[in-house]
Design an enzyme around this catalytic site. Structure first.
Site, short mmCIF file in Angstrom:
data_model
loop_
_atom_site.label_atom_id
_atom_site.label_comp_id
_atom_site.label_asym_id
_atom_site.label_seq_id
_atom_site.Cartn_x
_atom_site.Cartn_y
_atom_site.Cartn_z
N GLY A 10 -6.92 -28.20 -45.87
CA GLY A 10 -6.32 -28.10 -44.71
C GLY A 10 -5.79 -29.17 -43.81
O GLY A 10 -6.81 -29.77 -43.47
N ALA A 13 -4.43 -30.28 -37.48
CA ALA A 13 -5.22 -31.44 -36.81
C ALA A 13 -6.69 -31.65 -37.12
O ALA A 13 -6.67 -32.93 -37.15
CB ALA A 13 -4.73 -31.29 -35.17
N GLY A 15 -8.62 -30.84 -39.61
CA GLY A 15 -8.87 -31.23 -40.83
C GLY A 15 -8.45 -32.62 -41.17
O GLY A 15 -9.05 -33.42 -41.64
N LYS A 188 -17.34 -18.47 -27.96
CA LYS A 188 -16.78 -19.46 -26.72
C LYS A 188 -15.04 -19.48 -26.86
O LYS A 188 -14.70 -19.76 -25.44
CB LYS A 188 -17.19 -20.92 -26.95
N ASP A 241 -19.91 -26.32 -26.51
CA ASP A 241 -18.72 -26.04 -26.98
C ASP A 241 -18.00 -25.13 -26.03
O ASP A 241 -16.90 -25.24 -25.76
CB ASP A 241 -18.58 -25.27 -28.21
N THR A 245 -14.42 -26.07 -23.97
CA THR A 245 -13.00 -25.46 -24.29
C THR A 245 -12.81 -24.67 -23.01
O THR A 245 -11.62 -24.22 -22.63
CB THR A 245 -13.18 -24.27 -25.22
N GLU A 273 -7.71 -19.17 -32.18
CA GLU A 273 -8.67 -18.46 -32.92
C GLU A 273 -9.40 -17.21 -31.80
O GLU A 273 -9.79 -16.45 -32.52
CB GLU A 273 -9.74 -19.36 -33.56
#
Length: 323
Positions: A10, A13, A15, A188, A241, A245, A273
């Protein structure tokens, strides 16, 4: 003794950023991208201009369009979106079997309700899985800025894997609670969409703080009901996290919500996601235990307006804070 090679499947960005930091630390790394033209450009220009422009690829990082070449490494980082993870695992099951598979995505699979390691273990029976998650932006990792993440695995050998994946700039904390780490990382994103909506609509910083706090209570409630450890949710993969975010416009999920709050059309080219995760959890959840998640899902589907969503959340029955 020479350290084992690492394959990253993958070339988005995240990966690419992981591949860069590992290669910069002296690891031999193969970075797989299914687009041969993208691989050719990376080889020619020495950077992944489409995802991380201006960040050079170290010499020991080898871009490849052959999945078998990257999958030959004993440790594989699977840096694809949660909703495409099953397809990768099922179509490449033979190549991935016998490897240590580290999921580097955050979410819940739509339809099955499974987490990334659960998808891998269902698609590849007997798979040795782990998850790498926590507060991080790809560009920060790629530029060598100090970052700390959670490495979670219920399998033996976690300490050895931790040592192989840690770098001078990327500090990893180990846990056996893969369930809690994944639920924290998945939920999250949903709360970050809501936080973006709150600011985009002009409801203010106080409303965002309240939303984050009650969202965190929601994450804890769901995770603990499934057997996760409370301390996991209080760590990097949960609280850490969530803070990142919900407070930065670098977050795709936050920006997505912010656009909705402003009445704008979100960027459809970005993988967000939290959207599918909200829908996946709302399908099996209820508005009493997952009020924010269910409301985000309803808002994204156009089932409620922004004002209706606000009024419905604020009119919920008064309750004790620890609940």
């Amino acid at each position: 003794m020479e350290r084992p090679e690492i394959g990253v499947l993958g070339a988005g960005a995240f990966g690419t950023a992981l591949a860069i930091t590992l290669a910069r630390a002296g690891r031999r790394v193969s970075l797989y991208a299914r687009d041969e033209a993208q691989v050719d450009r990376m080889r020619t220009t020495g950077e992944n201009a489409a995802r991380l422009p201006g960040v050079p690829l170290p010499p020991s990082l080898r871009p490849t369009a052959a999945v078998a070449e990257a999958a030959a490494a004993p440790i594989l980082l699977l840096a694809v979106p949660t909703q495409t993870l099953r397809r990768l695992a099922e179509t490449q099951a033979g190549a991935l079997a016998g490897r240590t598979l580290v999921a580097c995505c955050k979410g819940v699979e739509l339809g099955s309700g499974l987490l990334p390691t659960e998808v891998l273990e269902q698609a590849i029976p007997g798979a040795r899985t782990a998850v790498l998650t926590g507060p991080s932006f790809a560009v920060d990792i790629a530029l060598g800025k100090p970052t700390a993440l959670t490495l979670a695995t219920a399998h033996r050998g976690g300490e050895a894997l931790q040592a192989e994946l840690a770098t001078p700039d990327l500090r990893l904390y180990l846990t056996e609670d893969a369930l809690g780490a994944q639920l924290g990382g998945a939920l999250k994103n949903v709360i970050a969409i809501a936080a973006g909506v709150v600011l985009g609509a002009g409801f203010g910083e106080s409303a965002r703080a309240a939303l984050m706090t009650r969202g965190f209570a929601e994450i804890q409630r769901l995770a603990e009901s499934r057997g996760a450890l409370p301390e996991t949710l209080a760590g990097l993969s949960g609280f850490g996290d969530l803070v990142l975010t919900c407070t930065s416009e670098k977050s795709r999920n936050f920006r997505h919500g912010q656009a909705i709050g402003r009445g704008e059309l979100p960027d459809g080219a970005q993988t967000v996601e939290g959207v599918m995760t909200a829908h996946a959890l709302a399908a099996d959840g209820d508005s009493d235990t997952l009020p924010v998640t269910c409301m985000v899902s309803a808002l994204l589907k156009g089932q409620v307006s922004l004002d209706e969503a606000k009024d419905l959340l604020l009119s919920r029955p008064l309750r004790h804070e620890r609940g």
